[in-house]
Design a protein around this motif. Structure first.
Motif, PDB file in Angstrom:
ATOM      1  N   SER A 189      -7.554  59.626 138.393  1.00 14.88           N
ATOM      2  CA  SER A 189      -6.886  58.868 139.450  1.00 14.88           C
ATOM      3  C   SER A 189      -7.665  57.607 139.802  1.00 14.88           C
ATOM      4  CB  SER A 189      -6.711  59.754 140.689  1.00 14.88           C
ATOM      5  OG  SER A 189      -6.209  59.007 141.773  1.00 14.88           O
ATOM      6  N   TYR A 190      -8.968  57.745 139.985  1.00 10.34           N
ATOM      7  CA  TYR A 190      -9.805  56.602 140.358  1.00 10.34           C
ATOM      8  C   TYR A 190      -9.850  55.570 139.236  1.00 10.34           C
ATOM      9  CZ  TYR A 190     -12.788  55.510 144.362  1.00 10.34           C
ATOM     10  OH  TYR A 190     -13.286  55.003 145.523  1.00 10.34           O
ATOM     11  N   PHE A 191      -9.936  56.038 138.021  1.00 12.73           N
ATOM     12  CA  PHE A 191      -9.982  55.147 136.867  1.00 12.73           C
ATOM     13  C   PHE A 191      -8.701  54.323 136.779  1.00 12.73           C
ATOM     14  CE2 PHE A 191      -8.737  54.724 132.315  1.00 12.73           C
ATOM     15  CZ  PHE A 191      -9.640  53.738 131.968  1.00 12.73           C
ATOM     16  N   LEU A 192      -7.546  54.980 136.841  1.00 16.27           N
ATOM     17  CA  LEU A 192      -6.277  54.277 136.717  1.00 16.27           C
ATOM     18  C   LEU A 192      -6.038  53.321 137.882  1.00 16.27           C
ATOM     19  CD1 LEU A 192      -4.079  57.264 135.505  1.00 16.27           C
ATOM     20  CD2 LEU A 192      -4.733  55.266 134.153  1.00 16.27           C
ATOM     21  N   LYS A 193      -6.546  53.675 139.050  1.00 18.03           N
ATOM     22  CA  LYS A 193      -6.289  52.872 140.236  1.00 18.03           C
ATOM     23  C   LYS A 193      -7.202  51.664 140.350  1.00 18.03           C
ATOM     24  CE  LYS A 193      -4.918  55.094 143.783  1.00 18.03           C
ATOM     25  NZ  LYS A 193      -4.819  55.970 144.975  1.00 18.03           N
ATOM     26  N   HIS A 194      -8.431  51.758 139.854  1.00 22.36           N
ATOM     27  CA  HIS A 194      -9.408  50.699 140.121  1.00 22.36           C
ATOM     28  C   HIS A 194      -9.893  49.928 138.892  1.00 22.36           C
ATOM     29  CE1 HIS A 194      -9.792  51.816 144.311  1.00 22.36           C
ATOM     30  NE2 HIS A 194      -9.906  53.069 143.947  1.00 22.36           N
ATOM     31  N   ALA A 195      -9.704  50.458 137.697  1.00 25.65           N
ATOM     32  CA  ALA A 195     -10.271  49.796 136.513  1.00 25.65           C
ATOM     33  C   ALA A 195      -9.694  48.406 136.295  1.00 25.65           C
ATOM     34  CB  ALA A 195     -10.053  50.668 135.278  1.00 25.65           C
ATOM     35  N   LYS A 196      -8.398  48.230 136.539  1.00 29.24           N
ATOM     36  CA  LYS A 196      -7.771  46.934 136.289  1.00 29.24           C
ATOM     37  C   LYS A 196      -8.405  45.837 137.136  1.00 29.24           C
ATOM     38  CE  LYS A 196      -3.325  44.549 136.055  1.00 29.24           C
ATOM     39  NZ  LYS A 196      -3.745  43.378 136.843  1.00 29.24           N
TER      40      LYS A 196
END
Length: 450
Positions: free
Chosen positions: A219-226
């Protein structure tokens, strides 16, 4: 003892003028003459403004004032002494260098520092073990490397917090997971091994610059990586490595989607049963040694929810010659051990000493995590407790130890702290997701974790 009228002792402008003018004799006389009521005024008015730098040359004035007042303490009336001690402790939090230093540098004389601590404890314990009073006392013990006493004060604060509701919400979990960095605990910690297998799916290294490492749950990866990737897209030399805990089909597709772009990146994964946000925050330290060895380059481990406002390599240049560098928080932002060393940035150099330091850090983090049980799965701050523990250990080792300036935070911004209301709104919606959600790329077949 002076017979100066009590009303003069509490006069606001008079105190300021005496301090700024460095009139030690009169200031000492006024301190000795304080009544309990004047001591409270003394605390609330003049010292409050001094701490907030509303006084000319506040830093220099504070450094001069603390030892002058401290030396007068033995002659202060016992009923006022506790309030004066509280003032001094409060000012020490603004700059711990004003306290007695263990390396012989300037500060209060050892016996004066001990007296302040003893009198403050007597006064506070006489008035009741209120947590907000006991935690500063724990900090004083921490400054003097009396870690056992620091632990006792923290336990007293927890016992006293039974009927105070949420008053300890910022400290209680940190206190529960705090381990004093004594010699015995250090020996126990360095014997621990990190658990969990890290599986590297794509390795990219860098010859000239550190590789930036991020660890996150799906969840954190998909939400903040961009957001982070958008901020470094204009810097072609930047290499990043993502570590995903308990990956999903969405994260697999997102990582394949990234391979179509220009940013050089690697990624690894691990499967962890019953992982909580405490583990998600701690995994980067737990696997630091594994990342450093596998990537084969210097690494900088950051929070996953950040974006850069300038070239990361310029930020890392000041401590590039260190084997290890950590970020110390200013005392004003949090003086307890679990707030002392920030987890926002950690630098590890790919040298024999740096790799050894990384291995020690992984052991220390594993030691802290080993104390978590099902009843204590929400022990937030355990990662920063481990970093503080490691800080105390590294300072005694023969390594090139660097300190990352907290000013670096100005160039590393947390995505949820973005000033733009529109940007915050995007972050909380699908507009910010790494790739179009709901589009799972099955082109590569079944997921492979071998």
């Amino acid at each position: 003892m002076s017979t100066t009228p009590a009303r003069d002792c509490g006069d606001y402008n008079d105190w300021i003028n005496l301090a700024v003018a460095r009139d030690a004799a009169v200031l000492t006389d006024r301190t000795i003459s304080l009544s309990p009521a004047d001591a409270e005024r003394f605390h609330r008015s003049f010292f409050y403004d001094l701490r907030l730098k509303r006084v000319p040359h506040a830093d220099a004035t504070r450094s001069w004032l603390i030892p002058v007042v401290a030396e007068a303490l033995p002659k202060v009336h016992r009923s006022a002494r506790g309030a004066v001690c509280s003032v001094l402790i409060d000012l020490v939090f603004s700059d711990p260098a004003n306290w007695r230093r263990m390396d012989g540098q300037p500060g209060l004389r050892p016996e004066v520092a001990s007296n302040i601590r003893r009198w403050a404890e007597d006064d506070i314990l006489d008035r009741g073990n209120h947590p907000s009073n006991l935690l500063p006392l724990a900090y004083l013990a921490h400054l003097e490397r009396d870690f056992e006493h620091c632990g006792r004060m923290i336990r007293f604060a927890l016992e006293a917090s039974a009927d105070t509701g949420e008053k300890l919400r910022h400290h209680e979990l940190g206190a529960l997971s705090y381990i004093a960095p004594t010699r015995e605990n250090l020996l126990s910690a360095l014997g621990h091994e990190a658990s969990g297998e890290v599986r590297f799916k794509r390795l990219v290294t860098s010859r000239d610059f550190p590789v930036i490492v991020f660890c996150a749950d799906p969840s954190y990866f998909l939400k903040h990586a961009k957001t982070m990737l958008d901020s470094i897209d204009r810097y072609p030399d930047v290499v990043v490595h993502f570590h995903i805990i308990n990956p999903t089909e969405e994260t697999d597709s997102a990582l394949r989607f990234l391979e179509r772009g220009s940013i050089r990146h690697g990624y690894s994964m691990e499967i962890r049963k019953s992982a909580t946000r405490v583990y998600f925050a701690s995994s980067r330290m737990l696997h630091a040694a594994v990342f450093l060895e596998a990537i084969g380059a210097d690494i900088v481990i950051h929070d996953a929810d950040i974006w850069f406002s300038q070239n990361p390599h310029e930020l890392y240049r000041p401590f590039a010659a260190s084997d290890l560098a950590m970020m110390r928080r200013p005392a004003a932002l949090g003086y307890m051990p679990w707030r002392a060393v920030s987890a926002e940035a950690l630098y590890l150099r790919n040298t024999p000493v740096g790799r050894s330091a990384a291995a020690d850090l992984s052991s220390i983090m594993a030691y802290h995590l080993s104390r978590i049980t099902s009843e204590h799965s929400n022990w937030w701050w355990i990662d920063q407790n481990a970093l503080h523990f490691a800080w105390e250990y590294y300072r005694s080792q023969a390594i090139q130890f660097g300190e990352i300036s907290y000013c670096m935070i100005r160039a590393i911004n947390h995505t949820f702290e973005a000033r733009s209301t529109t940007r915050r709104s995007e972050i909380k919606t699908e507009k910010n997701y790494l790739y179009p959600r709901g589009v799972i790329d099955h082109a590569s077949g079944e997921r492979d974790f071998n």
